[in-house]
Design an enzyme around this catalytic site. Sequence first.
Site, PDB file in Angstrom:
ATOM      1  N   GLU A 170      75.545  -3.181   0.654  1.00 19.58           N
ATOM      2  CA  GLU A 170      74.186  -3.105   1.192  1.00 19.58           C
ATOM      3  C   GLU A 170      73.177  -3.190   0.037  1.00 19.58           C
ATOM      4  O   GLU A 170      73.402  -2.642  -1.035  1.00 19.58           O
ATOM      5  CB  GLU A 170      73.977  -1.794   1.956  1.00 19.58           C
ATOM      6  CG  GLU A 170      74.844  -1.686   3.202  1.00 19.58           C
ATOM      7  CD  GLU A 170      74.413  -0.567   4.149  1.00 19.58           C
ATOM      8  OE1 GLU A 170      73.321   0.005   3.968  1.00 19.58           O
ATOM      9  OE2 GLU A 170      75.195  -0.275   5.079  1.00 19.58           O
ATOM     10  N   ASP A 228      71.472   5.746  10.000  1.00 16.54           N
ATOM     11  CA  ASP A 228      70.060   5.446   9.723  1.00 16.54           C
ATOM     12  C   ASP A 228      69.153   6.472  10.408  1.00 16.54           C
ATOM     13  O   ASP A 228      68.154   6.911   9.832  1.00 16.54           O
ATOM     14  CB  ASP A 228      69.705   4.037  10.216  1.00 16.54           C
ATOM     15  CG  ASP A 228      70.330   2.953   9.348  1.00 16.54           C
ATOM     16  OD1 ASP A 228      70.530   3.203   8.149  1.00 16.54           O
ATOM     17  OD2 ASP A 228      70.612   1.863   9.881  1.00 16.54           O
ATOM     18  N   HIS A 234      72.621  -4.838   6.519  1.00 13.40           N
ATOM     19  CA  HIS A 234      73.825  -4.452   7.257  1.00 13.40           C
ATOM     20  C   HIS A 234      74.848  -5.577   7.104  1.00 13.40           C
ATOM     21  O   HIS A 234      74.828  -6.526   7.881  1.00 13.40           O
ATOM     22  CB  HIS A 234      73.497  -4.220   8.742  1.00 13.40           C
ATOM     23  CG  HIS A 234      72.906  -2.881   9.033  1.00 13.40           C
ATOM     24  ND1 HIS A 234      72.527  -2.482  10.309  1.00 13.40           N
ATOM     25  CD2 HIS A 234      72.642  -1.821   8.219  1.00 13.40           C
ATOM     26  CE1 HIS A 234      72.048  -1.249  10.259  1.00 13.40           C
ATOM     27  NE2 HIS A 234      72.096  -0.835   9.002  1.00 13.40           N
TER      28      HIS A 234
END
Lengths: 97, 144
Positions: free
Chosen positions: B22, B94, B83
């Site tokens: 990420e 999140d 993602h």
Amino acid sequence: MESQKTSSVKIRIPTPLRSYTNDQSTVAVGGATVEEALQSLTQAYPALEPHLYHENGELRSFVNIYLGDDDIRYLNGPDTELPDDAELSIVPSIAGG
Amino acid sequence: MKTTEHVLNAIRKHAEATYPEECCGFLLGKAGTVNEGVRIHRVPNRQQTNRERRYTITPEDYRAADQDARDHDQDIVGFYHSHPDHPAKPSPTDLEEATFPGYTYIIVSVHNGEAGAITAWRLAADRSQFHQEQLTTTRSLSSQ
């Protein structure tokens, strides 16, 4: 022990929380310690409280408080005493998946 | 959020460069009912392990980004992250880790190393969920 005096403290507010502080980027409060200053802040602006604290009264884990350039975790935590004209900042750490 | 294709392309490029891990960074611009994202401020993913599924931005990174923003008369208006091989929707993590309502959270999905859908979200005032924000692009922004 000498009695603690109340210091005049400036708290810098992150942009999105300014909607809870009448659009003020800094708020002046009184307090002898970091904890007292934060209590003064949330007493003056109660809508801030759920964003800074859990229901159990603990600071949310992503909320970091800086005294000048120092994270209070590396000072004396919420009991850190404040000099007059201290500047505190609310600094989020960001995480996710 | 109102932003430019230039900003979205910079996010896509960062997401592709860190794939399969990420990426993350800040959105700088002008805060408002509709945030304006003028540019990005990249930061390394400080997560120690599992960077394919998690990201972390430290308070020191925040302070540096805030200084960068203030030096240019801008605000931190939000954050972005990718993602890898997952949809561009907030994950349960999140939501658990969400900071303050008012920030725009941009999520870009990356599949097989190529950036795909890109979406914007804002934490509800009661912190219970993310609401999707409209993400519009213009050639230039008033706050640029």
